[in-house]
Design an enzyme around this catalytic site. Structure first.
Site, PDB file in Angstrom:
ATOM      1  N   SER A 113       0.826  -1.209   0.000  1.00 39.04           N
ATOM      2  CA  SER A 113       0.000   0.000   0.000  1.00 39.04           C
ATOM      3  C   SER A 113       0.862   1.261   0.000  1.00 39.04           C
ATOM      4  O   SER A 113       2.012   1.254   0.443  1.00 39.04           O
ATOM      5  CB  SER A 113      -0.912   0.015   1.226  1.00 39.04           C
ATOM      6  OG  SER A 113      -1.716  -1.139   1.265  1.00 39.04           O
TER       7      SER A 113
HETATM    8  N1  SAH Z   1      -0.765  -4.951   4.182  1.00 39.61           N
HETATM    9  C1  SAH Z   1      -0.086  -5.219   2.929  1.00 39.61           C
HETATM   10  C2  SAH Z   1      -0.922  -4.795   1.730  1.00 39.61           C
HETATM   11  C3  SAH Z   1      -1.076  -5.944   0.806  1.00 39.61           C
HETATM   12  S1  SAH Z   1      -2.310  -5.810  -0.428  1.00 39.61           S
HETATM   13  C4  SAH Z   1       1.300  -4.598   2.904  1.00 39.61           C
HETATM   14  O1  SAH Z   1       1.634  -3.856   3.828  1.00 39.61           O
HETATM   15  O2  SAH Z   1       2.067  -4.878   1.979  1.00 39.61           O
HETATM   16  C5  SAH Z   1      -3.601  -6.808   0.252  1.00 39.61           C
HETATM   17  C6  SAH Z   1      -3.280  -8.248   0.499  1.00 39.61           C
HETATM   18  O3  SAH Z   1      -4.483  -8.884   0.951  1.00 39.61           O
HETATM   19  C7  SAH Z   1      -2.830  -9.058  -0.721  1.00 39.61           C
HETATM   20  O4  SAH Z   1      -1.584  -9.621  -0.465  1.00 39.61           O
HETATM   21  C8  SAH Z   1      -3.907 -10.127  -0.882  1.00 39.61           C
HETATM   22  O5  SAH Z   1      -3.422 -11.371  -1.335  1.00 39.61           O
HETATM   23  C9  SAH Z   1      -4.454 -10.227   0.533  1.00 39.61           C
HETATM   24  N2  SAH Z   1      -5.795 -10.786   0.662  1.00 39.61           N
HETATM   25  C10 SAH Z   1      -6.875 -10.626  -0.149  1.00 39.61           C
HETATM   26  N3  SAH Z   1      -7.941 -11.315   0.322  1.00 39.61           N
HETATM   27  C11 SAH Z   1      -7.527 -11.939   1.480  1.00 39.61           C
HETATM   28  C12 SAH Z   1      -8.151 -12.810   2.409  1.00 39.61           C
HETATM   29  N4  SAH Z   1      -9.423 -13.213   2.284  1.00 39.61           N
HETATM   30  N5  SAH Z   1      -7.419 -13.250   3.459  1.00 39.61           N
HETATM   31  C13 SAH Z   1      -6.125 -12.881   3.614  1.00 39.61           C
HETATM   32  N6  SAH Z   1      -5.471 -12.072   2.752  1.00 39.61           N
HETATM   33  C14 SAH Z   1      -6.167 -11.600   1.692  1.00 39.61           C
END
Ligand code: SAH
Length: 218
Positions: free
Chosen positions: A67
């Site tokens: 993000s």
């Molecule tokens: N917090 C992260 C942002 C990653 S983007 C950072 O600091 O880099 C959001 C993430 O949510 C992705 O990696 C995606 O695979 C994950 N995601 C989507 N749906 C999900 C679910 N149901 N359970 C766990 N993770 C999920």
């Protein structure tokens, strides 16, 4: 693997990023200090080293993103993090947001549904520094009933609904911050569970996140 260093130059760029976040309206000094502490370039491909401190999102593996720092700061500020808060994060991704929470002395439980990204956390570079971050491979819609209840829940992917199981796993007095689908983007929403279990909802700005998907990937 070459050793990644946090140089004077990186620290300077990070300080500038933090100044920019302050100018954009982030006021919680504990959030700004955590962002100033965590080397964001550790979470990105070395090819992005020169731009790692620009206030923008980047692609990581499996078509997911780390993000934008402003988004991380905004969401973390709404979460009102206190030392020793037990926090559940949905969407580990790069592990950056989890590290920011750990730098605020929170106890972090983070779930990722993409196997490749979860596997990457095995070589999580800040493991020695933040042993309190616990990584799980699973579906965030289910939460972590074994470890519940949590003081706070942060969802870092676009939720189609407020996941009912995550509300259940929130302590009375607890807070959940999530980007909730609204037309073509997401509305940042803060949910507070009152002492009697009632829920109140506050609405904030719009953001753009990758979708929250059900189940796990291989
Ligand atoms: N917090 C992260 C942002 C990653 S983007 C950072 O600091 O880099 C959001 C993430 O949510 C992705 O990696 C995606 O695979 C994950 N995601 C989507 N749906 C999900 C679910 N149901 N359970 C766990 N993770 C999920």
């Amino acid at each position: 693997m070459s050793k990644i260093e946090d140089t004077h130059r990186h620290k300077g760029l990070r300080k500038k990023l933090v100044d920019g976040l302050r100018e954009r309206g982030i006021t919680d000094e504990s959030v700004l200090s955590a962002i100033n502490t965590i080397p964001r370039h550790f979470f990105l491909d070395t090819a992005l080293d020169n731009i790692a401190y620009e206030d923008r999102a980047f692609e990581i593996e499996s078509g997911q993103t780390i993000s934008q720092p402003y988004t991380v700061a905004y969401q973390t500020q709404l979460l009102n993090v206190k030392a020793n808060d037990k926090i559940l994060e949905i969407g580990t991704g790069s592990g950056y947001q989890a590290s920011v929470l750990a730098a605020m002395d929170a106890i972090v439980y983070t779930i990722e549904r993409q196997k490749v990204l979860f596997k990457n956390t095995e070589k999580f570079i800040l493991k020695g520094k933040y042993p309190t971050v616990k990584f799980f491979f699973g579906d965030g819609f289910e939460g972590l009933p074994t470890y519940a209840p949590f003081d706070k829940v942060i969802i870092t992917c676009a939720a189609p609904v407020v996941p009912p199981k995550l509300i259940e796993q929130l302590k009375p007095g607890g807070i959940m911050v999530l980007p909730l689908n609204e037309e073509d983007a997401q509305r940042m929403v803060r949910i507070t569970k009152n002492q009697d279990g009632d829920i109140s909802e506050e609405h904030f700005d719009k953001f753009s996140f990758v979708p929250m998907l059900s189940g796990k990937s291989r």
